[in-house]
Design a protein around this motif. Structure first.
Motif, PDB file in Angstrom:
ATOM      1  N   GLY A 135       0.346  10.371  17.067  1.00 43.31           N
ATOM      2  CA  GLY A 135       2.309  10.597  16.729  1.00 43.31           C
ATOM      3  C   GLY A 135       3.106   9.928  17.680  1.00 43.31           C
ATOM      4  O   GLY A 135       3.716  10.208  18.527  1.00 43.31           O
ATOM      5  N   ALA A 136       3.192   8.597  17.093  1.00 39.66           N
ATOM      6  CA  ALA A 136       3.975   7.973  17.477  1.00 39.66           C
ATOM      7  C   ALA A 136       3.531   7.035  16.777  1.00 39.66           C
ATOM      8  O   ALA A 136       3.354   6.105  16.571  1.00 39.66           O
ATOM      9  CB  ALA A 136       3.569   7.093  19.411  1.00 39.66           C
ATOM     10  N   GLN A 137       5.208   5.764  16.923  1.00 41.61           N
ATOM     11  CA  GLN A 137       5.114   5.173  15.687  1.00 41.61           C
ATOM     12  C   GLN A 137       4.618   3.574  16.284  1.00 41.61           C
ATOM     13  O   GLN A 137       4.874   3.404  17.466  1.00 41.61           O
ATOM     14  CB  GLN A 137       6.899   4.620  15.635  1.00 41.61           C
ATOM     15  CG  GLN A 137       7.041   3.750  14.168  1.00 41.61           C
ATOM     16  CD  GLN A 137       8.843   3.067  13.856  1.00 41.61           C
ATOM     17  OE1 GLN A 137       9.529   4.140  14.890  1.00 41.61           O
ATOM     18  NE2 GLN A 137       9.422   3.105  13.266  1.00 41.61           N
ATOM     19  N   GLY A 138       4.248   3.299  15.501  1.00 38.32           N
ATOM     20  CA  GLY A 138       2.985   2.287  15.428  1.00 38.32           C
ATOM     21  C   GLY A 138       2.319   2.134  14.799  1.00 38.32           C
ATOM     22  O   GLY A 138       1.705   2.525  13.783  1.00 38.32           O
ATOM     23  N   THR A 139       1.621   0.924  14.842  1.00 40.01           N
ATOM     24  CA  THR A 139       0.681  -0.320  13.758  1.00 40.01           C
ATOM     25  C   THR A 139      -0.141  -0.513  13.917  1.00 40.01           C
ATOM     26  O   THR A 139       0.011  -1.072  15.337  1.00 40.01           O
ATOM     27  CB  THR A 139       1.167  -0.958  12.770  1.00 40.01           C
ATOM     28  OG1 THR A 139       2.506  -0.464  11.694  1.00 40.01           O
ATOM     29  CG2 THR A 139       0.393  -1.537  11.579  1.00 40.01           C
ATOM     30  N   GLY A 140      -1.506   0.379  13.684  1.00 42.80           N
ATOM     31  CA  GLY A 140      -2.856  -0.636  14.782  1.00 42.80           C
ATOM     32  C   GLY A 140      -3.454   0.345  14.463  1.00 42.80           C
ATOM     33  O   GLY A 140      -3.799   1.707  13.569  1.00 42.80           O
ATOM     34  N   GLY A 141      -5.319   0.268  14.305  1.00 40.41           N
ATOM     35  CA  GLY A 141      -5.847   0.285  14.296  1.00 40.41           C
ATOM     36  C   GLY A 141      -6.403   1.194  13.511  1.00 40.41           C
ATOM     37  O   GLY A 141      -7.703   1.623  12.538  1.00 40.41           O
ATOM     38  N   SER A 142      -6.076  -0.132  12.050  1.00 41.48           N
ATOM     39  CA  SER A 142      -6.568  -0.051  10.916  1.00 41.48           C
ATOM     40  C   SER A 142      -5.630   1.449  10.335  1.00 41.48           C
ATOM     41  O   SER A 142      -6.409   1.731   9.212  1.00 41.48           O
ATOM     42  CB  SER A 142      -7.718  -0.176  10.406  1.00 41.48           C
ATOM     43  OG  SER A 142      -7.702  -1.785  11.255  1.00 41.48           O
ATOM     44  N   THR A 143      -5.061   1.764  10.383  1.00 43.24           N
ATOM     45  CA  THR A 143      -5.173   3.558   9.742  1.00 43.24           C
ATOM     46  C   THR A 143      -3.785   3.500   8.882  1.00 43.24           C
ATOM     47  O   THR A 143      -3.183   4.581   8.204  1.00 43.24           O
ATOM     48  CB  THR A 143      -4.077   4.436  11.419  1.00 43.24           C
ATOM     49  OG1 THR A 143      -3.122   3.412  12.076  1.00 43.24           O
ATOM     50  CG2 THR A 143      -5.402   4.326  13.273  1.00 43.24           C
ATOM     51  N   ALA A 144      -3.124   2.028   8.875  1.00 44.49           N
ATOM     52  CA  ALA A 144      -2.550   2.597   8.261  1.00 44.49           C
ATOM     53  C   ALA A 144      -2.065   3.447   6.765  1.00 44.49           C
ATOM     54  O   ALA A 144      -1.305   4.548   6.369  1.00 44.49           O
ATOM     55  CB  ALA A 144      -1.226   1.046   7.515  1.00 44.49           C
ATOM     56  N   MET A 145      -2.780   2.555   5.814  1.00 45.37           N
ATOM     57  CA  MET A 145      -3.527   3.682   4.666  1.00 45.37           C
ATOM     58  C   MET A 145      -3.441   4.520   4.920  1.00 45.37           C
ATOM     59  O   MET A 145      -3.301   6.149   4.494  1.00 45.37           O
ATOM     60  CB  MET A 145      -4.045   3.105   3.907  1.00 45.37           C
ATOM     61  CG  MET A 145      -3.378   1.598   3.405  1.00 45.37           C
ATOM     62  SD  MET A 145      -1.820   1.533   2.701  1.00 45.37           S
ATOM     63  CE  MET A 145      -1.542   2.684   1.492  1.00 45.37           C
ATOM     64  N   ALA A 146      -4.047   5.356   6.027  1.00 51.75           N
ATOM     65  CA  ALA A 146      -5.085   6.359   6.544  1.00 51.75           C
ATOM     66  C   ALA A 146      -4.489   7.481   6.346  1.00 51.75           C
ATOM     67  O   ALA A 146      -4.229   8.716   6.334  1.00 51.75           O
ATOM     68  CB  ALA A 146      -6.349   6.278   7.255  1.00 51.75           C
ATOM     69  N   ASN A 147      -3.497   7.246   7.664  1.00 55.25           N
ATOM     70  CA  ASN A 147      -2.506   8.638   8.164  1.00 55.25           C
ATOM     71  C   ASN A 147      -1.321   8.564   7.446  1.00 55.25           C
ATOM     72  O   ASN A 147      -0.878   9.422   6.846  1.00 55.25           O
ATOM     73  CB  ASN A 147      -1.945   8.085   8.970  1.00 55.25           C
ATOM     74  CG  ASN A 147      -0.041   7.007   9.117  1.00 55.25           C
ATOM     75  OD1 ASN A 147       0.290   7.265   9.656  1.00 55.25           O
ATOM     76  ND2 ASN A 147      -0.636   6.142   9.177  1.00 55.25           N
TER      77      ASN A 147
ATOM     78  N   GLY B  30       1.140  -0.747  -0.049  1.00 55.64           N
ATOM     79  CA  GLY B  30       0.042  -0.165   0.115  1.00 55.64           C
ATOM     80  C   GLY B  30       0.656   1.080  -0.085  1.00 55.64           C
ATOM     81  O   GLY B  30       0.634   2.164  -0.867  1.00 55.64           O
ATOM     82  N   LEU B  31       1.586   1.344   1.150  1.00 58.05           N
ATOM     83  CA  LEU B  31       2.538   2.354   1.003  1.00 58.05           C
ATOM     84  C   LEU B  31       3.335   2.417  -0.571  1.00 58.05           C
ATOM     85  O   LEU B  31       3.800   3.685  -0.696  1.00 58.05           O
ATOM     86  CB  LEU B  31       3.699   2.631   2.410  1.00 58.05           C
ATOM     87  CG  LEU B  31       2.983   2.825   3.056  1.00 58.05           C
ATOM     88  CD1 LEU B  31       4.427   3.542   4.934  1.00 58.05           C
ATOM     89  CD2 LEU B  31       1.838   3.454   3.404  1.00 58.05           C
ATOM     90  N   ALA B  32       3.458   1.144  -0.571  1.00 60.64           N
ATOM     91  CA  ALA B  32       4.788   1.568  -2.031  1.00 60.64           C
ATOM     92  C   ALA B  32       3.460   2.601  -3.561  1.00 60.64           C
ATOM     93  O   ALA B  32       4.401   3.405  -4.104  1.00 60.64           O
ATOM     94  CB  ALA B  32       5.410   0.422  -2.140  1.00 60.64           C
ATOM     95  N   THR B  33       2.347   1.881  -3.432  1.00 59.37           N
ATOM     96  CA  THR B  33       1.597   2.035  -4.254  1.00 59.37           C
ATOM     97  C   THR B  33       1.890   3.662  -4.554  1.00 59.37           C
ATOM     98  O   THR B  33       1.360   4.840  -4.874  1.00 59.37           O
ATOM     99  CB  THR B  33       0.186   1.663  -3.911  1.00 59.37           C
ATOM    100  OG1 THR B  33       1.096   0.660  -4.306  1.00 59.37           O
ATOM    101  CG2 THR B  33      -0.567   1.807  -4.937  1.00 59.37           C
TER     102      THR B  33
END
Lengths: 724, 195, 153
Positions: free
Chosen positions: A113-125, A79-82
């Motif tokens: 505001g912190a490094q972390g993956t969760g809350g299904s936020t990866a693409m949104a943020n 996703g991020l690479a896209t």
């Protein structure tokens, strides 16, 4: 992780490549481009050296995106690479991705505001940030080409990874050195969505090939010279403490090198996993269970049920509840019980550390680097800047690797420290350690009551929830307002339904059993409670499950309405019963996305068998429909497995009764329904898909089962023996 | 569920607890030879209906496992050769010996060969009398004469596994030697089936 | 001392003969494509080929493979594995990926043993021993059908 959590944290400023970063880049720290040193250029892929920016262009034209999000199957690498490739006008074939190391200053999740993956936020943020990275890099490459060729930037084209001007053509790699010296554009222009050529189209994930030939490197696959494998003897009950141990027999096992006491228990260090297993088995450990959770699941349910009946503290209230019930001609009530659940990722938890000359390097599927790095550093007695965490592929997580307590980082740090010497150590858990290990989805009781008047209106709706708080006792506790942990009840409040009056209550319960977010967090139980109870209420009111929901939606709930109408059309909804099969519908909004599902159910051997599932999802702009469909399919299977089988129970005295996949069963292929997914076309910014596929499945299944059999499912999982 | 309940009822009707098996001499006091023969078979029933044996004698579907005779996990099917499915046959997991798990208590059972009894020899849910008639019937017992049946009970390795089932499993009652003696005595008394 | 063949190469290991093949492959031979998921033959992540047949390496003592041929995901060759891997990529089956070596080994074994295209029921029977926590099952099934088409079964 919850959407409320996202909201509660201070959003960090959008981190974009800045002029300062370019200047700093000369020191090789934060440059947006990184070229492999000349001596290594012949090797492919180039070795990773300080890959601490968002992308790296290799001399071979490969563009490697450093994902600030843990890849655990949900697709952020791709996703991020896209997003980067879209604005960079790269060819998809040249794109690569790998995990970014732990570094808050560069890789904060902008939602936290912190490094972390969760809350299904990866693409949104990352939606704007990663496109900006791509656009910035493109502008600098164009500037480099213009300088190199002595032509105006405006005459230079970039397409499919090729920079061109007239007959002149270049790949990215040949210009990357010079591009890195070019001035950073003040405000790189992002494409109009109509110009997207990658966003919105299907493509396989970047990590798929390595996951089909055995070359993908996960934590457990890491080998370091002289590395010892460490297994920890852990407490037999939650909250039990170590009294003493005798390691003589363990040390006599060939291959066992040492035994140490650490916070988590007794660590056995051995050459290889098998020796560590034998050594751990040979330990004689005495535990004190005085302060442990000694209640059985039945006793815990009784306590939680009493608290739910008392109503708890009010977290949402609207209208006059007493008047609402007074106006009712029918009152429906239920108590719904949800057990503790283990995440059970296929790769059990593990971590690798190497300590040398006062510095430590770690490799693992680290989901919350912001918490893990300082925790590991403290356990090691090192400053955080001397602790590097390489974030690598995780064989599943579902929330398990994201601990506020950072207990894995603590444990691996203590293991290295207790060894008393430099060296490499791999800690791993067996499946039994994993299932017994706590950090469960909280055991939860919902107490629901609804009043219906003569016209079929819902005049009153109350829901009281009793469970432990996930945030309490962790660094996230600071974000709880008024002592309320929204992850405990999210999805039960702020419903878009027109109820005459409503009250949502929450009672915070205590137990030494550690609890944690578990794929869709509060929605794992609230969607079930709300949507299965509502189904009964609608039936009592004489309404069709689908039309009844649509009628109940507030006018502004347009996205909710769209997913419900779409899924109804997909399944050719004609009511809950047709040709001996039953159909159940449910929906949920979670993590910003809207998902509605209809499940087709048959009775087989007295239990529900889901044969088909239709799923409509609105997650804003669809970046990669293939991944969205995959996450819906997987979320449906994960949720079906949960509804049918999943339960961690404590027996008399508090010991966990399950241990491995024979008694904590997983859905298998023959039980997987056919799944059809439709993605709502949208121009809204993207939201998550990792978790939102999970919540609606359970209630839709229960609703279909009730239609088929008349049985109300008031406790999950479904009973193994039914009285059908 | 039906199968389970009948099995449980059958177990309750058995003369002894699971640990012990009475030898032929115990039945010598029964004067009537037919009655003695039926009693001998009833004693054999303690072995035949023990979960170590019954689990691989399903009537429909695949094997069961454990003392509660739950469905086998992972799910397996009988297959054309009573040996499971393509790519998921018995030997995908089971081998020539019991193998203790390295990372957990217990073991996976094994023997060479390791396979289901033929469908015609399915016993689960049957009464002891029905099992007896089936065992004697060459049409259903794989064409065995009574002598061959004795040989099978007394010496077959897979039958013998029932008394050496590996860590975490309760063995069948008695011993294969005693089971062979009971079979011998039952045959010699006319191989009469209990009601 | 155990002598056997791994991915076509002679291997001699002077280690505890009771060690499960899984850990010998992973810890001693550094063939980490074969995964640990349960240790009790419940999940199939550790599946290898033993003399050409699928075998759960977590319940296979090293002593058992003396003189045998072991093939791991890294050493698989032939039309079936090629068709399976191509289908896996085309249909984008993996999510987290941890179970996928085992899924692919079982799927390949199924196609090697199938005279005709496997039915859904045959796929169910062959693959029921391979757990995928990400529940990629819809695509596992589709990919096996796809590979069967490639192989013209």
């Amino acid at each position: 992780m919850s959407s409320m959590f996202v909201k509660a944290l201070q959003p960090a400023p959008l981190l974009l490549p800045s002029r300062r970063m370019v200047l700093a880049g000369a020191a090789g720290l934060t440059l947006a481009f990184f070229i492999a040193p000349r001596g290594l250029r012949a090797q492919a892929p180039a070795p990773v050296i300080a890959p601490n920016a968002f992308l790296r262009i290799g001399e071979d034209d490969t563009v490697t995106v450093l994902s600030k999000h843990l890849e655990m199957g949900q697709g952020p690498y791709t996703g991020l690479a896209t997003l980067v490739a879209e604005e960079l006008d790269a060819s998809w074939d040249q794109m690569r991705a790998e995990g970014a190391p732990a570094d808050d200053s560069l890789y904060a999740n902008l939602a936290f505001g912190a490094q972390g993956t969760g809350g299904s936020t990866a693409m949104a943020n990352s939606w704007t940030q990663m496109r900006m990275v791509g656009a910035t890099a493109r502008a600098m490459l164009v500037a480099a080409a213009a300088a190199e060729w002595g032509v105006p930037e405006g005459e230079i084209a970039v397409a499919e990874g090729v920079i061109s001007h007239g007959d002149r053509r270049s790949g990215f790699g040949a210009l990357a050195d010079r591009a890195a010296t070019m001035p950073m554009p003040e405000a790189p222009r992002l494409k109009d969505p109509s110009a997207f050529r990658l966003i919105g189209t299907d493509r396989p994930k970047l990590d798929t090939v390595a996951k089909t030939d055995g070359t993908a490197q996960f934590t457990m696959d890491i080998h370091r010279e002289g590395m010892l494998t460490v297994l920890v003897a852990r407490p037999p009950a939650f909250g039990a403490t170590l009294v003493s141990f005798d390691d003589a027999a363990a040390l006599a096992v060939p291959g066992v090198e040492m035994v140490r006491r650490i916070g988590a228990g007794v660590a056995v260090y051995a050459r290889g996993t098998y020796a560590a297993l034998k050594g751990r088995r040979a330990l004689d450990v005495t535990w004190d269970t005085a302060e442990a959770e000694r209640r059985s699941t039945a006793e815990i349910f009784a306590d939680f049920s009493a608290a739910a009946q008392s109503g708890g503290q009010t977290v949402e209230e609207e209208g006059d509840i007493d008047a609402g019930f007074a106006a009712a001609t029918q009152i429906i009530e239920d108590e719904i019980r949800f057990p503790y659940l283990a995440h059970a990722p296929m790769e059990p938890l593990d971590a690798v550390i190497e300590v040398k000359d006062g510095k430590a390097e770690l490799w693992y599927g680290c989901q919350f680097p912001t918490f893990d790095r300082p925790t590991a550093a403290k356990a090691l007695g090192l400053p955080p800047e001397d602790v590097r965490i390489n974030v690598i592929l995780a064989g599943g997580s579902f929330g398990r690797r994201a601990q506020g307590s950072a207990h894995i980082a603590q444990e691996i740090g203590e293991i290295a420290k207790a060894a008393g010497r430099d060296g490499a150590f791999k800690m791993l858990m067996t499946r039994e350690d994993d299932i017994h290990g706590g950090y469960y989805r909280p055991l939860t009781v919902h107490r629901l009551r609804a009043g219906i008047d003569d016209a079929g209106n819902i005049t009153a709706w109350t829901n009281s929830i009793a469970n432990q708080s996930i945030m309490t006792g962790t660094p996230m506790e600071a974000m709880m307002q008024g002592g309320v942990d929204p992850t405990s009840f999210e999805g039960s409040n702020a419903l878009p339904y027109t109820f005459g009056s409503r009250r949502i209550g929450w009672a915070q319960m205590q137990s030494p059993v550690p609890v944690l977010w578990w794929r869709s967090v509060g929605h794992t139980h609230t969607a079930f409670a709300v949507e299965s109870f509502l189904d009964r209420v609608l039936e009592a009111a004489g309404k069709d499950p689908l039309q009844g929901r649509l009628d109940l939606l507030k006018p502004e709930a347009t996205r909710e309405r769209a997913v419900l109408e779409t899924v109804g059309r997909m399944a050719d909804w004609q009511g809950p019963l047709r040709d001996g099969r039953a159909y159940g519908v449910a929906w949920a909004k979670s993590f910003g996305s809207y998902v509605a599902q209809i499940v087709e159910v048959e009775e087989r051997d007295g239990r529900p068998r889901a044969t088909r599932v239709w799923c409509a999802v609105d997650c804003g702009i669809a970046i990669n429909p293939n991944i969205i469909r995959a996450q819906m399919e997987g979320g449906i299977g994960y949720a079906l497995s949960t509804a049918l089988y999943s339960k961690v129970s404590l027996g008399t005295g508090g010991a966990v009764e399950q241990s491995n996949f024979h008694d904590y069963p997983m859905l298998r292929i023959h039980e997987m329904p056919a799944v059809e997914v439709e993605i709502i076309r949208s121009s809204v910014d993207p939201t998550g898909v990792g978790e939102p596929g999970v919540p609606p499945l359970g209630p839709a299944l229960a609703n279909a089962w009730r239609a088929l059999t008349g049985q109300v499912t008031s406790e999950l999982p479904f009973p193994m023996q039914s009285n059908v | 569920m039906r199968v389970m309940i009948q099995t449980a009822a059958l177990m309750l009707a058995l003369p002894l607890g699971a640990e012990e098996l009475r030898g032929p001499e115990f039945f010598e006091s029964i004067a009537d030879q037919n009655e003695r023969s039926a009693a001998l078979f009833t004693e054999m029933g303690a072995v035949l209906t023990h979960p170590r044996c019954l689990n691989c004698h399903p009537v429909t579907g695949g094997p069961t496992q454990g003392d509660d005779m739950r469905p086998h996990s992972p799910p397996v099917i009988r297959g054309e050769a009573d040996f499971g499915a393509a790519a998921m046959n018995c030997n995908t997991c089971h081998s020539a010996d019991n193998v203790e798990f390295a990372s957990a208590p217990g073991s996976i059972p094994g023997h060479e060969p390791w396979m289901l009894a033929p469908a015609s020899m399915g016993w689960q849910g049957l009464t002891l009398g029905e099992i007896c008639e089936q065992i004697k019937d060459p049409e259903r017992n794989g064409g065995k004469t009574l002598e061959a049946l004795w040989e099978h009970n007394a010496h077959d390795g897979l039958v013998g596994w029932g008394w050496h089932p590996g860590e975490g499993r309760e063995p069948a009652p008695g011993s294969q030697e005693l089971f062979g003696q009971l079979t011998r005595a039952w045959i010699d008394t006319g191989a009469i089936c209990p009601e | 001392m155990t002598q056997f063949i791994v991915n076509g190469q002679d291997v001699t290991l002077d280690i505890d003969p009771d060690i499960p093949l899984l850990w010998a492959l992973r810890d001693d031979l550094h063939l980490t494509g074969t995964k640990f998921g349960c240790g009790v033959a419940q999940c199939g992540a550790c599946t290898v080929m033993l003399n050409g047949m699928p075998r759960r390496s977590c319940v296979t003592p090293l002593s058992m493979v003396e003189g045998s041929e072991v093939t791991t995901i890294e050493g698989m060759t032939g039309p079936e594995i090629e068709a399976v891997k191509a289908a896996w990529v085309a249909i984008d089956v993996p999510q987290c990926g941890w179970c996928q070596s085992g899924q692919i080994m079982s799927a390949t074994a199924l196609l090697q043993q199938s005279a005709s295209a496997p039915t859904d029921a045959e796929i169910d029977a062959a693959m029921a021993g391979n757990v995928c926590r990400c529940a990629t099952y819809v695509r596992v099934r589709a990919a096996i059908h796809d590979a069967a088409r490639t192989l013209e079964l």
